[in-house]
Design a protein around this motif. Structure first.
Motif, PDB file in Angstrom:
ATOM      1  N   THR A 168       0.838  -1.206   0.000  1.00 53.44           N
ATOM      2  CA  THR A 168       0.000   0.000   0.000  1.00 53.44           C
ATOM      3  C   THR A 168       0.868   1.250   0.000  1.00 53.44           C
ATOM      4  O   THR A 168       0.593   2.212  -0.720  1.00 53.44           O
ATOM      5  CB  THR A 168      -0.957  -0.007   1.212  1.00 53.44           C
ATOM      6  N   ALA A 169       1.945   1.218   0.783  1.00 49.74           N
ATOM      7  CA  ALA A 169       2.869   2.359   0.807  1.00 49.74           C
ATOM      8  C   ALA A 169       3.518   2.556  -0.559  1.00 49.74           C
ATOM      9  O   ALA A 169       3.673   3.696  -1.023  1.00 49.74           O
ATOM     10  CB  ALA A 169       3.934   2.142   1.881  1.00 49.74           C
ATOM     11  N   LEU A 170       3.873   1.468  -1.224  1.00 49.05           N
ATOM     12  CA  LEU A 170       4.523   1.562  -2.531  1.00 49.05           C
ATOM     13  C   LEU A 170       3.570   2.039  -3.623  1.00 49.05           C
ATOM     14  O   LEU A 170       4.009   2.696  -4.571  1.00 49.05           O
ATOM     15  CB  LEU A 170       5.156   0.225  -2.907  1.00 49.05           C
ATOM     16  N   LYS A 171       2.293   1.735  -3.480  1.00 50.75           N
ATOM     17  CA  LYS A 171       1.320   2.260  -4.448  1.00 50.75           C
ATOM     18  C   LYS A 171       1.265   3.777  -4.363  1.00 50.75           C
ATOM     19  O   LYS A 171       1.116   4.458  -5.373  1.00 50.75           O
ATOM     20  CB  LYS A 171      -0.061   1.663  -4.198  1.00 50.75           C
ATOM     21  N   ALA A 172       1.398   4.294  -3.164  1.00 51.32           N
ATOM     22  CA  ALA A 172       1.353   5.748  -2.967  1.00 51.32           C
ATOM     23  C   ALA A 172       2.702   6.404  -3.275  1.00 51.32           C
ATOM     24  O   ALA A 172       2.745   7.567  -3.672  1.00 51.32           O
ATOM     25  CB  ALA A 172       0.927   6.070  -1.536  1.00 51.32           C
ATOM     26  N   ASN A 173       3.791   5.671  -3.066  1.00 48.86           N
ATOM     27  CA  ASN A 173       5.125   6.226  -3.308  1.00 48.86           C
ATOM     28  C   ASN A 173       6.010   5.147  -3.939  1.00 48.86           C
ATOM     29  O   ASN A 173       6.836   4.539  -3.265  1.00 48.86           O
ATOM     30  CB  ASN A 173       5.745   6.729  -1.999  1.00 48.86           C
ATOM     31  N   PRO A 174       5.869   4.916  -5.242  1.00 48.93           N
ATOM     32  CA  PRO A 174       6.630   3.848  -5.895  1.00 48.93           C
ATOM     33  C   PRO A 174       8.136   4.112  -6.015  1.00 48.93           C
ATOM     34  O   PRO A 174       8.883   3.216  -6.396  1.00 48.93           O
ATOM     35  CB  PRO A 174       5.986   3.741  -7.275  1.00 48.93           C
ATOM     36  N   ALA A 175       8.587   5.295  -5.661  1.00 55.54           N
ATOM     37  CA  ALA A 175      10.007   5.618  -5.747  1.00 55.54           C
ATOM     38  C   ALA A 175      10.753   5.365  -4.430  1.00 55.54           C
ATOM     39  O   ALA A 175      11.903   5.767  -4.285  1.00 55.54           O
ATOM     40  CB  ALA A 175      10.185   7.075  -6.158  1.00 55.54           C
ATOM     41  N   ASP A 176      10.129   4.671  -3.486  1.00 52.29           N
ATOM     42  CA  ASP A 176      10.745   4.397  -2.186  1.00 52.29           C
ATOM     43  C   ASP A 176      11.588   3.121  -2.262  1.00 52.29           C
ATOM     44  O   ASP A 176      11.092   2.015  -2.064  1.00 52.29           O
ATOM     45  CB  ASP A 176       9.646   4.266  -1.126  1.00 52.29           C
ATOM     46  N   GLY A 177      12.862   3.288  -2.545  1.00 52.58           N
ATOM     47  CA  GLY A 177      13.764   2.154  -2.673  1.00 52.58           C
ATOM     48  C   GLY A 177      13.884   1.322  -1.414  1.00 52.58           C
ATOM     49  O   GLY A 177      14.048   0.105  -1.473  1.00 52.58           O
ATOM     50  N   TYR A 178      13.806   1.963  -0.251  1.00 45.68           N
ATOM     51  CA  TYR A 178      13.912   1.248   1.019  1.00 45.68           C
ATOM     52  C   TYR A 178      12.761   0.254   1.186  1.00 45.68           C
ATOM     53  O   TYR A 178      12.971  -0.891   1.574  1.00 45.68           O
ATOM     54  CB  TYR A 178      13.911   2.232   2.190  1.00 45.68           C
ATOM     55  N   THR A 179      11.547   0.698   0.886  1.00 47.12           N
ATOM     56  CA  THR A 179      10.394  -0.184   1.050  1.00 47.12           C
ATOM     57  C   THR A 179      10.414  -1.308   0.034  1.00 47.12           C
ATOM     58  O   THR A 179      10.009  -2.436   0.341  1.00 47.12           O
ATOM     59  CB  THR A 179       9.080   0.631   0.997  1.00 47.12           C
ATOM     60  N   TRP A 180      10.928  -1.048  -1.172  1.00 49.29           N
ATOM     61  CA  TRP A 180      11.056  -2.129  -2.155  1.00 49.29           C
ATOM     62  C   TRP A 180      11.994  -3.219  -1.626  1.00 49.29           C
ATOM     63  O   TRP A 180      11.699  -4.410  -1.753  1.00 49.29           O
ATOM     64  CB  TRP A 180      11.556  -1.597  -3.497  1.00 49.29           C
ATOM     65  N   VAL A 181      13.114  -2.828  -1.041  1.00 50.49           N
ATOM     66  CA  VAL A 181      14.049  -3.823  -0.497  1.00 50.49           C
ATOM     67  C   VAL A 181      13.410  -4.555   0.676  1.00 50.49           C
ATOM     68  O   VAL A 181      13.502  -5.784   0.789  1.00 50.49           O
ATOM     69  CB  VAL A 181      15.390  -3.174  -0.090  1.00 50.49           C
ATOM     70  N   ARG A 182      12.733  -3.814   1.556  1.00 52.17           N
ATOM     71  CA  ARG A 182      12.058  -4.470   2.688  1.00 52.17           C
ATOM     72  C   ARG A 182      11.012  -5.465   2.217  1.00 52.17           C
ATOM     73  O   ARG A 182      10.846  -6.525   2.817  1.00 52.17           O
ATOM     74  CB  ARG A 182      11.411  -3.428   3.603  1.00 52.17           C
ATOM     75  N   LEU A 183      10.299  -5.128   1.157  1.00 48.88           N
ATOM     76  CA  LEU A 183       9.303  -6.045   0.609  1.00 48.88           C
ATOM     77  C   LEU A 183       9.983  -7.346   0.165  1.00 48.88           C
ATOM     78  O   LEU A 183       9.470  -8.444   0.418  1.00 48.88           O
ATOM     79  CB  LEU A 183       8.551  -5.391  -0.550  1.00 48.88           C
ATOM     80  N   ALA A 184      11.132  -7.235  -0.468  1.00 41.38           N
ATOM     81  CA  ALA A 184      11.868  -8.433  -0.884  1.00 41.38           C
ATOM     82  C   ALA A 184      12.292  -9.260   0.332  1.00 41.38           C
ATOM     83  O   ALA A 184      12.176 -10.494   0.323  1.00 41.38           O
ATOM     84  CB  ALA A 184      13.095  -8.035  -1.706  1.00 41.38           C
ATOM     85  N   VAL A 185      12.754  -8.592   1.378  1.00 45.05           N
ATOM     86  CA  VAL A 185      13.164  -9.292   2.599  1.00 45.05           C
ATOM     87  C   VAL A 185      11.964  -9.998   3.233  1.00 45.05           C
ATOM     88  O   VAL A 185      12.068 -11.151   3.679  1.00 45.05           O
ATOM     89  CB  VAL A 185      13.826  -8.307   3.592  1.00 45.05           C
TER      90      VAL A 185
END
Length: 164
Positions: A41-58
């Motif tokens: 949900t956070a990434l839908k609102a801010n898809p440029a958040d590299g930190y959350t993308w990595v956390r999602l992978a983890v």
């Protein structure tokens, strides 16, 4: 209606809570699922958040998701935040772990990240050590094959590791 930063932070707290439960626990799975949903949900609102993308992978790695489900957010993090040095270690460890599942069109992305990291001396031993840990030393050397100095440094590290 919640700000992306709040949702990203909430997902991190939920994931930390999930990790307090033993592997295979229903509570662990429940909290990982909540954390992943808040991260998405956070990434839908801010898809440029590299930190959350990595956390999602983890998070996906922690729930034993299929490799492509883990690689997708890692590669997206490379697209949106390639030079965020804080992300390099965790991202590279997962990429090397899943190296064998990378598609041929994803290897140039990996090559670029490795070369970028290698150009920062403080990350060289990390790359070497991580490659050894996951049996990817020759893959690392292949990615750096047009840099004779890098290959010589890897050979020197090999010698130093063999004869401390």
């Amino acid at each position: 209606s919640s700000p992306p930063r709040y949702l990203s932070s909430l997902s991190l707290v939920e994931f930390d809570l999930a990790m307090t439960f033993p592997a295979g626990s229903p509570d662990r799975a429940t909290w990982i699922e909540k954390a992943e949903q808040h991260a998405l949900t956070a990434l839908k609102a801010n898809p440029a958040d590299g930190y959350t993308w990595v956390r999602l992978a983890v998070m996906r790695q922690a729930r034993d998701a299929p490799p492509q489900d883990i690689l997708e957010p890692l590669l997206t993090s490379l697209d949106v935040a390639p030079n965020r040095r804080e992300l390099w270690p965790s991202r590279m460890a997962l990429l090397m772990y899943h190296w064998g599942e990378l598609k041929p069109n994803e290897l140039p992305i990996m090559r670029h990240q490795i070369r970028t990291m290698w150009n920062v001396p403080q990350f060289r031993f990390f790359l070497y050590d991580t490659a050894l840990k996951y049996g990817r030393k020759f893959s690392l050397m292949d990615m750096l094959n047009d840099d004779p100095a890098a290959l010589e440094e890897i050979r020197t590290l090999d010698r130093n590791m063999a004869y401390p």
